[in-house]
Design a protein around this motif. Structure first.
Motif, PDB file in Angstrom:
ATOM      1  N   THR A   1       0.859  -1.176   0.000  1.00 45.05           N
ATOM      2  CA  THR A   1       0.000   0.000   0.000  1.00 45.05           C
ATOM      3  C   THR A   1       0.900   1.234   0.000  1.00 45.05           C
ATOM      4  OG1 THR A   1      -0.082   0.216   2.399  1.00 45.05           O
ATOM      5  CG2 THR A   1      -1.755  -1.217   1.367  1.00 45.05           C
ATOM      6  N   TYR A   2       0.292   2.378  -0.265  1.00 45.89           N
ATOM      7  CA  TYR A   2       1.053   3.627  -0.282  1.00 45.89           C
ATOM      8  C   TYR A   2       1.677   3.903   1.092  1.00 45.89           C
ATOM      9  CZ  TYR A   2       2.044   8.607  -0.807  1.00 45.89           C
ATOM     10  OH  TYR A   2       2.655   9.821  -0.829  1.00 45.89           O
ATOM     11  N   THR A   3       0.929   3.674   2.153  1.00 40.85           N
ATOM     12  CA  THR A   3       1.446   3.934   3.499  1.00 40.85           C
ATOM     13  C   THR A   3       2.565   2.959   3.854  1.00 40.85           C
ATOM     14  OG1 THR A   3      -0.825   4.565   4.031  1.00 40.85           O
ATOM     15  CG2 THR A   3       0.726   4.504   5.846  1.00 40.85           C
ATOM     16  N   GLN A   4       2.449   1.705   3.432  1.00 41.98           N
ATOM     17  CA  GLN A   4       3.542   0.747   3.656  1.00 41.98           C
ATOM     18  C   GLN A   4       4.791   1.199   2.909  1.00 41.98           C
ATOM     19  OE1 GLN A   4       1.662  -2.830   2.241  1.00 41.98           O
ATOM     20  NE2 GLN A   4       0.932  -3.413   4.270  1.00 41.98           N
ATOM     21  N   TYR A   5       4.596   1.700   1.709  1.00 38.87           N
ATOM     22  CA  TYR A   5       5.716   2.230   0.927  1.00 38.87           C
ATOM     23  C   TYR A   5       6.393   3.382   1.676  1.00 38.87           C
ATOM     24  CZ  TYR A   5       8.024   5.113  -2.614  1.00 38.87           C
ATOM     25  OH  TYR A   5       8.922   5.896  -3.291  1.00 38.87           O
ATOM     26  N   LEU A   6       5.593   4.291   2.238  1.00 38.24           N
ATOM     27  CA  LEU A   6       6.158   5.422   2.989  1.00 38.24           C
ATOM     28  C   LEU A   6       6.980   4.945   4.189  1.00 38.24           C
ATOM     29  CD1 LEU A   6       3.206   7.989   2.921  1.00 38.24           C
ATOM     30  CD2 LEU A   6       5.297   8.001   1.544  1.00 38.24           C
ATOM     31  N   VAL A   7       6.510   3.917   4.866  1.00 42.40           N
ATOM     32  CA  VAL A   7       7.274   3.335   5.987  1.00 42.40           C
ATOM     33  C   VAL A   7       8.625   2.849   5.486  1.00 42.40           C
ATOM     34  CG1 VAL A   7       7.370   1.383   7.599  1.00 42.40           C
ATOM     35  CG2 VAL A   7       5.262   2.715   7.394  1.00 42.40           C
ATOM     36  N   LEU A   8       8.617   2.146   4.360  1.00 39.88           N
ATOM     37  CA  LEU A   8       9.874   1.643   3.801  1.00 39.88           C
ATOM     38  C   LEU A   8      10.806   2.779   3.396  1.00 39.88           C
ATOM     39  CD1 LEU A   8       8.526  -1.354   1.692  1.00 39.88           C
ATOM     40  CD2 LEU A   8       9.887  -1.469   3.798  1.00 39.88           C
ATOM     41  N   VAL A   9      10.258   3.841   2.816  1.00 40.16           N
ATOM     42  CA  VAL A   9      11.077   4.988   2.413  1.00 40.16           C
ATOM     43  C   VAL A   9      11.817   5.560   3.621  1.00 40.16           C
ATOM     44  CG1 VAL A   9      10.977   7.383   1.579  1.00 40.16           C
ATOM     45  CG2 VAL A   9       9.733   5.597   0.362  1.00 40.16           C
ATOM     46  N   VAL A  10      11.109   5.714   4.734  1.00 40.06           N
ATOM     47  CA  VAL A  10      11.735   6.245   5.950  1.00 40.06           C
ATOM     48  C   VAL A  10      12.803   5.281   6.458  1.00 40.06           C
ATOM     49  CG1 VAL A  10      11.314   6.852   8.376  1.00 40.06           C
ATOM     50  CG2 VAL A  10       9.747   7.651   6.600  1.00 40.06           C
ATOM     51  N   LEU A  11      12.521   3.993   6.429  1.00 41.29           N
ATOM     52  CA  LEU A  11      13.494   3.000   6.906  1.00 41.29           C
ATOM     53  C   LEU A  11      14.686   2.863   5.960  1.00 41.29           C
ATOM     54  CD1 LEU A  11      11.079   0.281   8.305  1.00 41.29           C
ATOM     55  CD2 LEU A  11      12.574   1.795   9.621  1.00 41.29           C
ATOM     56  N   TRP A  12      14.504   3.129   4.676  1.00 41.30           N
ATOM     57  CA  TRP A  12      15.633   3.112   3.745  1.00 41.30           C
ATOM     58  C   TRP A  12      16.603   4.236   4.079  1.00 41.30           C
ATOM     59  CZ3 TRP A  12      11.837   2.448  -0.876  1.00 41.30           C
ATOM     60  CH2 TRP A  12      11.522   1.092  -1.028  1.00 41.30           C
ATOM     61  N   GLU A  13      16.101   5.316   4.625  1.00 38.83           N
ATOM     62  CA  GLU A  13      16.964   6.424   5.031  1.00 38.83           C
ATOM     63  C   GLU A  13      17.685   6.109   6.339  1.00 38.83           C
ATOM     64  OE1 GLU A  13      14.640  10.001   5.252  1.00 38.83           O
ATOM     65  OE2 GLU A  13      14.126   9.926   3.129  1.00 38.83           O
ATOM     66  N   THR A  14      16.955   5.537   7.302  1.00 34.05           N
ATOM     67  CA  THR A  14      17.522   5.233   8.626  1.00 34.05           C
ATOM     68  C   THR A  14      16.868   3.991   9.190  1.00 34.05           C
ATOM     69  OG1 THR A  14      17.681   7.615   9.044  1.00 34.05           O
ATOM     70  CG2 THR A  14      17.973   6.162  10.930  1.00 34.05           C
ATOM     71  N   SER A  15      17.681   3.019   9.515  1.00 32.50           N
ATOM     72  CA  SER A  15      17.196   1.800  10.145  1.00 32.50           C
ATOM     73  C   SER A  15      18.261   1.330  11.126  1.00 32.50           C
ATOM     74  CB  SER A  15      16.922   0.720   9.105  1.00 32.50           C
ATOM     75  OG  SER A  15      16.521  -0.480   9.710  1.00 32.50           O
ATOM     76  N   PRO A  16      17.909   0.963  12.323  1.00 31.82           N
ATOM     77  CA  PRO A  16      16.574   0.848  12.896  1.00 31.82           C
ATOM     78  C   PRO A  16      16.045   2.204  13.389  1.00 31.82           C
ATOM     79  CG  PRO A  16      18.166   0.178  14.537  1.00 31.82           C
ATOM     80  CD  PRO A  16      18.944   0.506  13.283  1.00 31.82           C
ATOM     81  N   LEU A  17      14.729   2.226  13.586  1.00 34.31           N
ATOM     82  CA  LEU A  17      14.055   3.377  14.189  1.00 34.31           C
ATOM     83  C   LEU A  17      13.084   2.866  15.247  1.00 34.31           C
ATOM     84  CD1 LEU A  17      13.015   5.701  11.207  1.00 34.31           C
ATOM     85  CD2 LEU A  17      14.696   6.189  12.980  1.00 34.31           C
TER      86      LEU A  17
END
Length: 173
Positions: A63-79
């Motif tokens: 989903t779009y919101t799942q994609y947004l979660v991944l985008v944030v985690l691609w920048e910084t992981s773990p959070l």
């Protein structure tokens, strides 16, 4: 016919008094229409973006919101769940089911650290990291197909949008 004329007269009177009220406040009718059009424009763009992402994320079962979660985690992981929620402006009760589905797909891992059991950390898995390249390639390819969307226009849209976001946030705070 008479009823139609009365209704039409009422509308004219309502517009007249509304216009006079706005003029007393130093505004014009056109100010109202501009704000209405801006609101409608953003509503329409938001709807179309959701459809654009739904169509292009379908093959990845996201989903779009799942994609947004991944985008944030691609920048910084773990959070932590709290920081992730702040970055996305989503409450934990909204994020929890999203994260559960992403974990079931193997893209993230949720862990409670031993040193602080009140925290929940979200880690990107190798599968989640590998997904980034293919997903970004797909979306970039789709964006390139949009007529007239140059890099310069995209940057200008983002800058204008950020200015509006800042103005609205300043007003609301």
């Amino acid at each position: 016919m008479l009823i139609h004329l009365i209704c039409q007269d009422k509308r004219i009177l309502i517009r007249y008094f509304y216009r006079k009220r706005l003029e007393r406040k130093g505004r014009k009718m056109s100010d109202y229409h501009d704000s209405k059009q801006l609101c409608h424009s953003f509503y329409h763009v938001n709807k179309l973006f959701n459809q654009f992402y739904m169509k292009n994320l379908k093959e990845f079962d996201l989903t779009y919101t799942q994609y947004l979660v991944l985008v944030v985690l691609w920048e910084t992981s773990p959070l932590s769940l709290k920081v992730l929620g702040e970055k996305l402006d989503l409450a934990s009760n909204t994020l929890t089911p999203l994260l559960k589905r992403l974990e079931e797909k193997g893209y993230i891992r949720r862990m409670i650290p031993k040193e602080d059991k009140r925290q929940l950390l979200i880690y990107l898995t190798d599968a989640g990291q590998k997904l980034q390249e293919s997903l970004e390639d797909k979306l970039l390819s789709c964006f390139r197909q949009l007529d007239g969307l140059t890099i310069e226009k995209k940057q200008a849209y983002i800058q204008s949008n950020q200015e509006l976001i800042d103005s609205l946030q300043n007003y609301l705070n």
